[in-house]
Design an enzyme around this catalytic site. Structure first.
Site, PDB file in Angstrom:
ATOM      1  N   SER A 298      -7.350   1.967  -3.756  1.00  0.00           N
ATOM      2  CA  SER A 298      -6.055   2.422  -3.256  1.00  0.00           C
ATOM      3  C   SER A 298      -5.192   3.005  -4.362  1.00  0.00           C
ATOM      4  CB  SER A 298      -5.284   1.243  -2.669  1.00  0.00           C
ATOM      5  OG  SER A 298      -5.838   0.854  -1.464  1.00  0.00           O
TER       6      SER A 298
ATOM      7  N   ASP B 146       1.071   4.080  -2.910  1.00  0.00           N
ATOM      8  CA  ASP B 146       0.629   5.442  -2.612  1.00  0.00           C
ATOM      9  C   ASP B 146       1.724   6.467  -2.915  1.00  0.00           C
ATOM     10  OD1 ASP B 146      -1.643   4.196  -1.778  1.00  0.00           O
ATOM     11  OD2 ASP B 146      -1.352   4.564   0.365  1.00  0.00           O
TER      12      ASP B 146
ATOM     13  N   GLU C 145       0.832  -1.208   0.000  1.00  0.00           N
ATOM     14  CA  GLU C 145       0.000   0.000   0.000  1.00  0.00           C
ATOM     15  C   GLU C 145       0.869   1.261   0.000  1.00  0.00           C
ATOM     16  OE1 GLU C 145      -3.761   0.382   0.293  1.00  0.00           O
ATOM     17  OE2 GLU C 145      -2.756   2.059  -0.636  1.00  0.00           O
TER      18      GLU C 145
END
Ligand SMILES: *[C@@H]1O[C@H](CO)[C@@H](O)[C@H](O)[C@H]1NC(C)=O
Ligand SMILES: *[C@@H]1O[C@H](CO)[C@@H](O)[C@H](O)[C@H]1NC(C)=O
Ligand SMILES: *[C@@H]1O[C@H](CO)[C@@H](O)[C@H](O)[C@H]1NC(C)=O
Ligand SMILES: *[C@@H]1O[C@H](CO)[C@@H](O)[C@H](O)[C@H]1NC(C)=O
Ligand SMILES: *[C@@H]1O[C@H](CO)[C@@H](O)[C@H](O)[C@H]1NC(C)=O
Ligand SMILES: *[C@@H]1O[C@H](CO)[C@@H](O)[C@H](O)[C@H]1NC(C)=O
Length: 565
Positions: free
Chosen positions: A484, A289, A285
């Site tokens: 995400s 990001d 993640e």
């Protein structure tokens, strides 16, 4: 700050406490059963220390919300005139009466309280179980999750003195249970789809099987020229010990954005958070990001805000990070967060408090973006749901929820089937979206209408590509999917517009939704796809707003023009 010395007892209050009436307790919160999966396994040892937080009733929430809308609504005389830290604090500070009463009570009980926030609306206390039980008329016990073995000391009910009603909002953590597999399910986890065999840079369009920063720029007409304003910041929330590896980022940028030259990101940390550069420690993640903010928001300073494990908020640090940012003199103008949870799992008191904290940050001029979730209408993995499961915090009306699309051809997007969307069970529909939500809902078949509460806040607000997105993780090429992916991409668009606004001497966009809904033409409207779940086909995407892709995906030149550039 210790507050124990500050307190002068108001005479009325002292009187109340001296009388037997003072012993009358009022139940603040209770629940009949522990959360699903937890069983009581024994009393809590009397000498176990509990770290509890006391939320005091805030003085002027309604005025704060009104001010938020004033400064965020295009055309309002105050548009763009964001509030200062002190102005926001003044609006949420509890009344002197509340502070005095609560501290007097704690002091009388020999408990030291620490003020946690500059506004003084959160106090923390550290007390043994025996003290907590007497103070709150509670029965703190050990509850154990049968599958994971996770333990939590909680109570089924707690009270405060009658005289403190209207002063104490709630105490946390008490009746709310941690998410059993919190290390997993608090995340809107991007799912790895597989190794990408041939990761190639391209200015050419994206393909349904491969999405890269360059092709996202092409898809949404995002400029690749570097931002110029160092005061313009983009924050990326990091939870659960997810780290970003700089070597991965450099490989990624070298491949896709060699034009950016030497660039990177800063790290801020709270609750003992860090960013380990050790080999093999990068998280999926966090890597995604950072790669899709640094790689898309060309030259905008990006800060990875790492929330460590020393958070005591029972929410992986969700409460701590917002209070941390509210305490900053200059919080980032954009905050991208790809984490969330199912709304029904969250205690109501906390949901409202957190949503209000997002309103405070929005009033300061921060655009807050959250991923809508990856389980379609079933929320995060509620396979057996009998009605649709909304996600948190997307249902909070004071932030921007981002859904996902997939490509059917290099330039044709469709709603991604996993894109969570629907309607909050807690927050009423805000005026900025009332008419588009109403017209969408009125076109739905009646069997779908029975799956959710009507008249509530609809989400997501917007969408961006979220399928077959290429990243580099611990040296490996991966393609991933999830809202995400969509969230950092949309956040980058906002950060680049803010850079242009700053260069023109204008205010940042701040809380986005009133601006976004006033400019539906600034989006690529996505009219196909749906988000199945709970044994249904979910919601269909449609022309205009829909609870799969919101208003649509960004059209950079149109958004830029709408912002007055
Ligand atoms: C708590 O009490 C138990 C039993 O009286 C004792 O064994 C234990 O060491 C105590 N723990 C702490 C942290 O004081
Ligand atoms: C919001 O704007 C209105 C004018 O449209 C004004 O009357 C009101 O006082 C403002 N409220 C706040 C809290 O700034
Ligand atoms: C409260 O704080 C004061 C000053 O820091 C300290 O002297 C006192 O021992 C503390 N009391 C308790 C109960 O922790
Ligand atoms: C990788 O390249 C080969 C040959 O150029 C092509 O057939 C294949 O479809 C590509 N794979 C992906 C995932 O793009
Ligand atoms: C990743 O992609 C690059 C090309 O961009 C290639 O050289 C490398 O071999 C790939 N690595 C793996 C593990 O597939
Ligand atoms: C959900 O359904 C699956 C199969 O459809 C079943 O195996 C599972 O036990 C169910 N879970 C719950 C919590 O009911």
């Amino acid at each position: 700050m210790m507050v124990s010395t500050l307190i002068a007892l108001s005479s009325l209050f002292a009187l109340a406490f001296a009388s037997p009436v003072a012993r009358r307790m009022k139940v603040l919160e209770s629940r009949a059963l522990p959360a699903a999966g937890f069983v009581r396994t024994g009393p809590a040892a009397a000498n176990t220390t509990l770290d509890l937080r006391i939320a005091l009733v805030q003085s002027n929430t309604d005025t704060l919300i009104e001010a938020l809308y004033n400064v965020s609504t295009p055309g309002h005389p105050s548009y763009g005139q964001h509030l200062s830290k002190e102005e926001v604090e003044q609006l949420v500070a509890p009344s002197t009466e509340s502070i005095t009463a609560v501290n007097a009570w704690l002091q009388q009980a020999g408990v030291n309280a620490t003020t946690m926030t500059p506004a003084g609306d959160w106090l923390s206390i550290s007390v043994p179980v025996s003290k907590a039980n007497s103070l709150f008329d509670a029965d703190f016990a050990v509850y154990t999750h049968s599958e994971t073995g996770q333990q939590a000391v909680r109570t089924m009910e707690y009270s405060v003195p009658h005289a403190l009603q209207g002063h104490v909002d709630f105490v946390h953590p008490t009746v709310s249970f941690p998410n059993p597999s919190s290390a997993k399910s608090f995340v809107t986890a991007p799912r790895p789809l597989g190794r990408s065999a041939n990761l190639t840079a391209r200015d050419t369009p994206c393909t349904p099987l491969s999405v890269t920063p360059n092709c996202v720029q092409t898809l949404y007409n995002i400029p690749s020229t570097k931002a110029t304003q160092s005061s313009n910041q983009l924050g990326v929330s990091g939870f659960l010990n997810e780290f970003v590896n700089e070597i991965d980022l450099n490989t990624f940028l070298g491949k896709f954005r060699p034009d950016l030259g030497d660039t990177g990101f800063a790290v801020a940390s709270l609750d003992g958070g860090s960013d380990s550069e050790q080999e093999g420690q990068a998280g999926l993640e966090a890597s995604l990001d950072i790669q899709y903010t640094v790689g898309v928001a060309s030259g905008v300073p990006v800060t990875f805000i790492s929330v460590g494990e020393k958070n005591q908020d029972g929410l992986s640090g969700f409460l701590d990070i917002v209070n941390f940012l509210l305490n900053e003199p200059n919080p980032p103008q954009v905050l991208s967060t790809s984490y969330g949870n199912n709304e029904p799992l969250m205690p109501l008191s906390l949901v409202k408090n957190l949503c209000n904290a997002y309103a405070q940050l929005g009033a300061r001029g921060t655009s807050i973006l959250f991923a809508s979730g990856d389980g379609g209408v079933s929320g995060e993995g509620q396979q057996n749901c009998t009605s649709f499961v909304p996600t948190f915090p997307s249902g909070c009306p004071f932030l921007t929820s981002v859904g996902a699309t997939a490509l059917t051809s290099p330039s044709t997007e469709t709603g991604a089937p996993f894109s969570s969307g629907g309607f909050s069970g807690i927050f009423a529909v805000p005026s900025y979206q009332a008419s588009v939500v109403q017209s969408y809902v009125s076109g739905l078949p009646s069997d779908i209408q029975s799956e959710f509460t009507s008249g509530m806040r609809g989400y997501p607000d917007v969408a961006a590509i979220g399928t077959n997105v290429e990243i580099i993780l611990n040296g490996k090429n991966l393609t991933v999917l999830g809202t995400s992916c969509s969230t950092p991409i949309f956040a980058s668009v906002v950060a680049l517009i803010n850079d242009e606004l700053a260069a023109a001497g204008m205010s940042p966009l701040g809380f986005l939704n009133p601006f976004l809904y006033a400019n539906p033409g600034a989006f690529n409207d996505i009219t196909t796809g749906s988000n199945p779940g709970c044994g249904t086909n979910g919601f269909p995407a449609a022309s205009g707003w829909d609870p799969v892709t919101g208003l649509g995906t960004p059209n950079y030149p149109a958004l830029r023009a709408a912002a007055g550039l």
